[in-house]
Design a protein around this motif. Structure first.
Motif, short mmCIF file in Angstrom:
data_model
loop_
_atom_site.label_atom_id
_atom_site.label_comp_id
_atom_site.label_asym_id
_atom_site.label_seq_id
_atom_site.Cartn_x
_atom_site.Cartn_y
_atom_site.Cartn_z
N LEU A 1 0.65 2.34 7.94
CA LEU A 1 0.59 3.62 7.25
C LEU A 1 -0.32 4.59 7.99
O LEU A 1 -0.05 5.80 8.02
CB LEU A 1 0.11 3.42 5.81
CG LEU A 1 1.09 2.71 4.87
CD1 LEU A 1 0.46 2.50 3.50
CD2 LEU A 1 2.39 3.50 4.74
N ASN A 2 -1.38 4.10 8.59
CA ASN A 2 -2.25 4.96 9.39
C ASN A 2 -1.52 5.47 10.63
O ASN A 2 -1.73 6.61 11.06
CB ASN A 2 -3.53 4.23 9.79
CG ASN A 2 -4.59 4.27 8.69
OD1 ASN A 2 -4.83 5.32 8.11
ND2 ASN A 2 -5.21 3.13 8.41
N TYR B 1 0.84 -1.19 0.00
CA TYR B 1 0.00 0.00 0.00
C TYR B 1 0.88 1.25 0.00
O TYR B 1 2.05 1.22 0.39
CB TYR B 1 -0.92 0.01 1.23
CG TYR B 1 -1.86 -1.18 1.28
CD1 TYR B 1 -3.17 -1.07 0.82
CD2 TYR B 1 -1.42 -2.41 1.78
CE1 TYR B 1 -4.03 -2.16 0.87
CE2 TYR B 1 -2.28 -3.50 1.82
CZ TYR B 1 -3.58 -3.37 1.36
OH TYR B 1 -4.43 -4.46 1.38
N TYR B 2 0.27 2.35 -0.45
CA TYR B 2 1.00 3.62 -0.40
C TYR B 2 0.14 4.68 0.27
O TYR B 2 -1.09 4.67 0.17
CB TYR B 2 1.41 4.07 -1.80
CG TYR B 2 0.31 4.64 -2.67
CD1 TYR B 2 0.06 6.01 -2.71
CD2 TYR B 2 -0.49 3.80 -3.46
CE1 TYR B 2 -0.95 6.53 -3.51
CE2 TYR B 2 -1.49 4.32 -4.26
CZ TYR B 2 -1.71 5.68 -4.29
OH TYR B 2 -2.71 6.20 -5.08
N LEU B 3 0.79 5.58 0.98
CA LEU B 3 0.16 6.73 1.61
C LEU B 3 0.76 7.98 0.98
O LEU B 3 1.95 8.23 1.10
CB LEU B 3 0.41 6.72 3.12
CG LEU B 3 -0.01 7.98 3.89
CD1 LEU B 3 -1.52 8.15 3.86
CD2 LEU B 3 0.50 7.92 5.34
N LYS B 4 -0.06 8.76 0.30
CA LYS B 4 0.39 9.98 -0.36
C LYS B 4 -0.14 11.18 0.40
O LYS B 4 -1.35 11.27 0.70
CB LYS B 4 -0.10 10.01 -1.81
CG LYS B 4 0.41 11.21 -2.59
CD LYS B 4 -0.08 11.16 -4.04
CE LYS B 4 0.41 12.37 -4.83
NZ LYS B 4 -0.07 12.34 -6.24
N CYS B 5 0.76 12.13 0.72
CA CYS B 5 0.38 13.29 1.52
C CYS B 5 0.82 14.58 0.83
O CYS B 5 1.73 14.58 -0.01
CB CYS B 5 1.03 13.22 2.91
SG CYS B 5 0.60 11.75 3.86
N THR C 1 -4.89 13.58 1.03
CA THR C 1 -4.27 12.41 1.66
C THR C 1 -4.91 11.16 1.10
O THR C 1 -6.13 10.99 1.16
CB THR C 1 -4.44 12.46 3.19
OG1 THR C 1 -3.84 13.66 3.70
CG2 THR C 1 -3.79 11.25 3.84
N LEU D 1 0.72 8.22 9.42
CA LEU D 1 -0.07 9.41 9.15
C LEU D 1 -0.38 10.17 10.43
O LEU D 1 -0.29 11.42 10.47
CB LEU D 1 -1.38 9.01 8.45
CG LEU D 1 -2.37 10.14 8.17
CD1 LEU D 1 -1.75 11.19 7.26
CD2 LEU D 1 -3.65 9.58 7.55
N PRO E 1 -1.59 -1.48 5.79
CA PRO E 1 -2.29 -0.20 5.84
C PRO E 1 -2.40 0.34 7.27
O PRO E 1 -2.46 1.55 7.47
CB PRO E 1 -3.67 -0.51 5.24
CG PRO E 1 -3.83 -2.00 5.38
CD PRO E 1 -2.45 -2.57 5.29
N LEU F 1 -4.71 6.83 0.72
CA LEU F 1 -4.21 5.52 1.13
C LEU F 1 -4.85 4.48 0.22
O LEU F 1 -6.07 4.26 0.28
CB LEU F 1 -4.55 5.25 2.60
CG LEU F 1 -4.15 3.88 3.17
CD1 LEU F 1 -2.65 3.65 3.01
CD2 LEU F 1 -4.55 3.76 4.63
#
Length: 447
Positions: A333-334, A211-215, A357, A337, A330, A359
Motif C-alpha cells: 500500500l505504501n 489493511y486499507y489505504l484511504k486517500c 491519507t 501511495l 502495508p 493507512l
C-alpha cells in the motif's frame, strides 16, 4: 424569433398509442427518405484509440460524419440539420430532468411561467450558435463544514442536462465498476456494499488480517485544470456542435458575472484555498452544478484506469475524490501511495491531501461514504446520526414527517441500524408522530 412547437405533455404508455406512433413514424420515413439509425455501414466512422499517456487508452464511440451549417455571425458551429428537429424533444427532456428537484425555486418558476417560449428561445440560441451562459448565484453553506456553492441560472441548468444526457453514456461505458457518484445506480449505498464485499473477499470473511489505504484529493473541485478537462471530453465527442457546446459549458467562468446571496461575512469561514473566487484563470469547477459532478468522474477516470491497468490493483473503489485501496501488505500500500502521489500532479494537475491519507488495519473499521464498515456489520457514521437527531428535534412541525422519513431511509441503509433508528423514533414520538413497528417510517401526528 422562429416559431417552434414543442410537445410538453408526457405521452401515455399505451400499446395502441405506441403502435400508432410507430406506424406514423414509418410512413414519415418512407415519405421523406430520412436516413436510418446509426449502424455499421460503409462510410461510418469506426472506433479509434486515443493515447492519453503510457499504459492508458480510451476508445471513442462510433459516430457518423454529418454535414453542418455554420453561422458566420455567431462564430461557432450550429446544429446539424438532420439533428436539429430532435433538439426540441431533447430540451424538453432536459427541462423535466432539471426541474425534478428545483420545481419551487424562483428561477424555475419564472422559466415555467412562459415555458414554451423559453424553450424555443434556448432552441434558437443553441442552433444558431449564439448561446452563452448567464449570471450565476454564489452562497455559503455551513454544514458539515463551510463551503462555497455556485448555482447556475435555470436555463443554464437545462443546457447542462441537455449536454449531459447526450454524452454521458459514451463516457460511462468506459468507467470502471468501482467508480461511484453521479452515475445512475451507483450512489452511497452501492459504494458501501461494494467496499464491504471487497473487504470480505480480501479478509476471507474477516478470518485474515488486511489493511486499507484511504486517500483524498486536496481542494479537488477548485484545483481542476479546465483545459485538460476539456481535452478529455473532446477525445470522446466528435460532433462539431457538441464539441462547441462542451467548450462553452466547461470553460465558462461564473466569477465574471454572479450574484452573492446571504451574509458576506460567511465567506470568511471558507479558507482562501477552497474558494473558487481565489483561483487562477481556467482553474476550478463550480461546486453545485451537474456538469461539475460529471466532469469529476471524467477527470478521475484517468486515475481509475491507471490504478486498474497500470498498477493492477484488484481491490480499489472511488467515490468522487475519496478512494480506498485494500491489500494484505502495508508495504504494498505504501508503494501504491508513492505511485499515485507522483501520478496525479504529473498527468492531472492535482495532488493528494497528506492530512487525509490513512493507512490502518481493516478490523479497526473503514469510514467511507457516511458508513463505518467493521467485522460483520455496517453502521452509520456517528456524526451523521447525531445530525439526524438534532435536525428532527428542531425542524418545523410541518416539515417533520418528510425530514424524519428521509433520515429513516438514510439510517436504514446500514446493516446495523436498529439502535440508531430507535433513537430517531424516540425523538419523532416525542413530537407527537406515530412510527411503524419496523422503525422505518413515520406517519401523521397522533395528537
Amino acid at each position: 424569433m422562429t416559431e417552434h412547437r414543442f410537445n410538453l405533455v408526457v405521452p401515455l404508455a399505451h400499446k395502441a398509442t405506441a403502435m400508432r406512433n410507430e406506424d406514423t413514424d414509418h410512413r414519415r420515413v418512407n415519405r421523406s427518405g430520412a436516413v436510418s439509425q446509426l449502424s455499421n455501414r460503409p462510410g461510418d466512422v469506426d472506433s479509434t484509440m486515443v493515447q492519453l499517456m503510457p499504459g492508458i487508452r480510451t476508445t471513442t464511440t462510433a459516430t457518423r460524419t454529418t454535414t453542418t451549417r455554420a453561422l458566420s455571425s455567431a462564430g461557432s458551429p450550429s446544429a446539424d440539420r438532420n439533428a436539429e428537429a430532435d433538439f426540441g424533444s431533447k430540451l424538453v427532456t432536459a427541462y423535466r430532468d432539471c426541474r425534478r428537484t428545483k420545481r419551487n425555486s424562483a428561477s424555475a418558476l419564472a422559466f415555467e411561467a412562459n415555458l414554451e417560449r423559453n424553450i424555443a428561445a434556448l432552441h434558437d440560441e443553441l442552433t444558431d450558435g449564439s448561446y452563452l451562459p448567464g449570471r450565476s448565484k454564489c452562497f455559503i453553506i455551513t454544514w458539515p463544514k463551510p463551503r462555497e456553492v455556485w448555482a447556475a441560472d435555470f436555463p443554464d441548468r437545462v443546457v447542462q442536462h441537455f449536454l449531459y444526457n447526450h454524452v454521458r453514456e459514451r463516457f460511462e461505458r468506459a468507467f470502471i465498476a468501482d467508480s461511484c457518484a453521479c452515475i445512475k445506480g451507483r450512489g452511497t449505498l452501492y459504494a458501501a456494499r461494494r467496499l464491504e464485499a471487497k473487504i470480505r473477499s480480501i479478509t476471507e470473511n474477516w478470518s485474515r488480517p488486511a489493511y486499507y489505504l484511504k486517500c483524498d484529493i486536496a481542494n479537488f473541485f477548485v484545483s481542476i485544470p479546465k483545459p485538460l478537462l476539456l481535452e478529455l471530453f473532446l477525445t470522446r465527442i466528435r460532433e462539431p456542435f457538441w464539441r462547441w457546446l462542451t467548450e462553452i459549458v466547461l470553460m465558462h467562468d461564473p466569477r465574471g458575472d454572479f450574484d452573492y446571496l446571504g451574509d458576506r461575512a460567511l465567506m470568511e469561514l471558507v479558507p482562501p484555498h477552497k474558494r473558487l473566487l481565489e483561483q487562477r484563470l481556467h482553474f476550478g469547477l463550480a461546486i453545485g452544478n451537474l456538469i461539475s459532478q460529471f466532469a469529476a468522474n471524467v477527470l478521475l477516470d484517468v486515475l481509475d484506469q491507471f490504478v486498474k491497468h497500470g498498477l493492477r490493483v484488484r481491490h480499489y473503489i472511488r467515490y468522487v475524490d475519496d478512494f480506498i485501496f485494500l491489500d494484505e501488505s502495508p508495504a504494498r500500500l505504501n508503494e501504491i501511495l508513492a505511485e499515485v502521489t507522483a501520478f496525479l500532479p504529473k498527468y492531472l494537475g492535482i495532488q493528494l491531501n497528506p492530512r487525509k491519507t490513512i493507512l490502518q488495519p481493516i478490523d479497526r473499521g473503514v469510514d467511507f461514504v457516511g458508513q463505518v464498515i467493521k467485522p460483520w456489520h455496517r453502521s452509520t457514521r456517528k456524526r451523521t446520526r447525531n445530525e439526524a437527531l438534532r435536525r428532527v428535534a428542531t425542524v418545523p412541525a410541518d416539515e417533520l414527517m418528510p425530514v424524519a422519513n428521509s433520515y429513516f431511509g438514510l439510517l436504514g441503509q446500514a446493516t446495523a441500524s436498529h439502535h440508531d433508528r430507535a433513537l430517531l423514533a424516540n425523538v419523532v414520538r416525542s413530537r407527537g408522530h406515530a412510527i411503524n413497528f419496523s422503525l422505518t417510517k413515520t406517519y401523521r401526528g397522533t395528537r
